[in-house]
Design an enzyme around this catalytic site. Structure first.
Site, PDB file in Angstrom:
ATOM      1  N   LYS A   1       0.816  -1.230   0.000  1.00  0.00           N
ATOM      2  CA  LYS A   1       0.000   0.000   0.000  1.00  0.00           C
ATOM      3  C   LYS A   1       0.846   1.275   0.000  1.00  0.00           C
ATOM      4  O   LYS A   1       0.458   2.271  -0.602  1.00  0.00           O
ATOM      5  CB  LYS A   1      -0.985  -0.017   1.179  1.00  0.00           C
ATOM      6  CG  LYS A   1      -2.046  -1.093   0.975  1.00  0.00           C
ATOM      7  CD  LYS A   1      -3.031  -1.176   2.101  1.00  0.00           C
ATOM      8  CE  LYS A   1      -3.930  -2.387   1.869  1.00  0.00           C
ATOM      9  NZ  LYS A   1      -4.962  -2.551   2.867  1.00  0.00           N
TER      10      LYS A   1
ATOM     11  N   GLY B   1      -0.687  -1.581  15.860  1.00  0.00           N
ATOM     12  CA  GLY B   1       0.035  -1.507  14.583  1.00  0.00           C
ATOM     13  C   GLY B   1       0.028  -0.094  14.034  1.00  0.00           C
ATOM     14  O   GLY B   1      -0.967   0.625  14.167  1.00  0.00           O
TER      15      GLY B   1
ATOM     16  N   ALA C   1      -1.688  -0.302   6.924  1.00  0.00           N
ATOM     17  CA  ALA C   1      -3.092  -0.646   7.202  1.00  0.00           C
ATOM     18  C   ALA C   1      -3.670   0.312   8.244  1.00  0.00           C
ATOM     19  O   ALA C   1      -4.803   0.781   8.120  1.00  0.00           O
ATOM     20  CB  ALA C   1      -3.173  -2.087   7.706  1.00  0.00           C
TER      21      ALA C   1
ATOM     22  N   ARG D   1       5.003  -1.611  18.187  1.00  0.00           N
ATOM     23  CA  ARG D   1       6.264  -2.163  18.685  1.00  0.00           C
ATOM     24  C   ARG D   1       7.417  -1.179  18.430  1.00  0.00           C
ATOM     25  O   ARG D   1       8.191  -0.867  19.307  1.00  0.00           O
ATOM     26  CB  ARG D   1       6.485  -3.491  17.936  1.00  0.00           C
ATOM     27  CG  ARG D   1       7.658  -4.292  18.327  1.00  0.00           C
ATOM     28  CD  ARG D   1       7.687  -5.577  17.526  1.00  0.00           C
ATOM     29  NE  ARG D   1       7.724  -5.344  16.067  1.00  0.00           N
ATOM     30  CZ  ARG D   1       7.751  -6.300  15.162  1.00  0.00           C
ATOM     31  NH1 ARG D   1       7.732  -7.568  15.543  1.00  0.00           N
ATOM     32  NH2 ARG D   1       7.797  -6.004  13.872  1.00  0.00           N
TER      33      ARG D   1
ATOM     34  N   GLY E   1     -12.278  -9.108   9.448  1.00  0.00           N
ATOM     35  CA  GLY E   1     -12.460  -7.946   8.575  1.00  0.00           C
ATOM     36  C   GLY E   1     -13.131  -8.244   7.236  1.00  0.00           C
ATOM     37  O   GLY E   1     -12.969  -7.476   6.290  1.00  0.00           O
TER      38      GLY E   1
END
Ligand code: ATR
Length: 268
Positions: free
Chosen positions: A67, A127, A131, A151, A234
């Site tokens: 992406k 995250g 995304a 992280r 999802g």
């Protein structure tokens, strides 16, 4: 006369349900088109998309891990893609390649369908990659209180530059009670574990941006085990974002009733 060609590009892409969804959309709306999976080497995105469009392709859906590459590759972007620095849909328009991001709209529509969305709802997103970038703006405009945990801390500061009102926290330190927890990491796709305090799932509605035909993604299974209040994968978001892409490509809108039928038939 040859039919218009579309594809989903990714790595891996064999699992993608997008071809099934677009075939159903085409059948329902009486459109003639071809839609297939396009596997690209991780370091070969530019070559794969250039070949596809040189061969007459009309549009691409873009999935992980491309992406951000797609955002860089297109000639022009719409405001949602611009805001998220990620593109999940490419359309050829008068010889120019235009990038859109329909992920956030798809997610908001699915959270509404589930009845999970409300003003001031506390959302934790796990995250801070492509995304996650795609869903932040639309969620924040719903007046939700959004926090992102990641992280790698440098990615959190990058996000904060683009979304100054966003709260962020290192993944290892995240705790407390949340109304909705969204998995936007690629940990399970990479067959890794997500080292996070499992108490955050307790009594929360847990949503995975990943999907499985039976709904049982690793995140869904884990969050059930940790006493989530409700869970969802999802697949709904995938169907809704695909409908937005279909609208850009074919100039045809699918109504909510049709989309809910498509979603239930994908489960069987
Ligand atoms: P995508 O486009 O799917 O978001 P990405 O941009 O590579 O792909 O981002 C993947 C996200 O998943 C990142 O936030 C990544 O965390 P890091 O920034 O620390 O790399 C997260 N992620 C991947 N594997 C993970 C793991 N095992 N544990 C925690 N986070 C993980």
């Amino acid at each position: 006369m040859s039919v218009d060609r579309y594809a989903v590009i990714g790595n891996p892409v064999a699992h993608s349900l997008s071809p099934r969804i677009h075939a159903m959309f085409a059948e329902i709306t009486g459109q003639e088109l071809e839609y297939f999976r396009l596997h690209s080497p991780t370091d070969g995105f530019d070559r794969s998309v250039t070949e596809f469009f040189d061969d007459g392709g009309q549009g691409l859906s873009v999935t992980a891990p491309f992406k951000s590459d797609a955002f860089r590759w297109v000639d022009q972007t719409d405001p949602l893609a611009q805001e998220s620095a990620a593109v999940n849909t490419i359309a050829r328009r008068n010889g120019r390649m235009v990038g859109y991001n329909t992920d956030g709209l798809g997610l908001v529509q699915d959270l509404r369908r589930l009845g999970w969305l409300a003003k001031e709802v506390k959302i934790l997103i796990l995250g801070a990659g492509g995304a996650s970038g795609g869903i932040l703006g639309p969620l924040m405009r719903e007046e939700c209180r959004v926090t992102v945990a990641n992280r790698t801390e440098s990615k959190l500061s990058n996000l904060k530059e683009r979304f100054p009102n966003l709260s962020t926290v290192p993944l290892k330190q995240v705790e407390g009670q949340w109304d909705i927890v969204i998995n936007a990491t690629s940990a399970f796709l990479r067959k890794q574990s997500l080292n996070v305090n499992s108490s955050i799932m307790f009594n929360a509605r847990c949503y995975d941006l990943g999907y499985q035909p039976d709904g049982l993604t690793s995140f869904v299974v884990e969050s059930r085990r940790w006493s989530a209040r409700e869970v969802s994968d999802g697949l709904g978001m995938l169907v809704f974002q695909a409908a937005e892409a279909f609208k850009f490509w074919r100039n045809v809108e699918l109504d909510a009733e049709v989309l809910s039928k498509v979603l239930s038939s994908m489960r069987s």
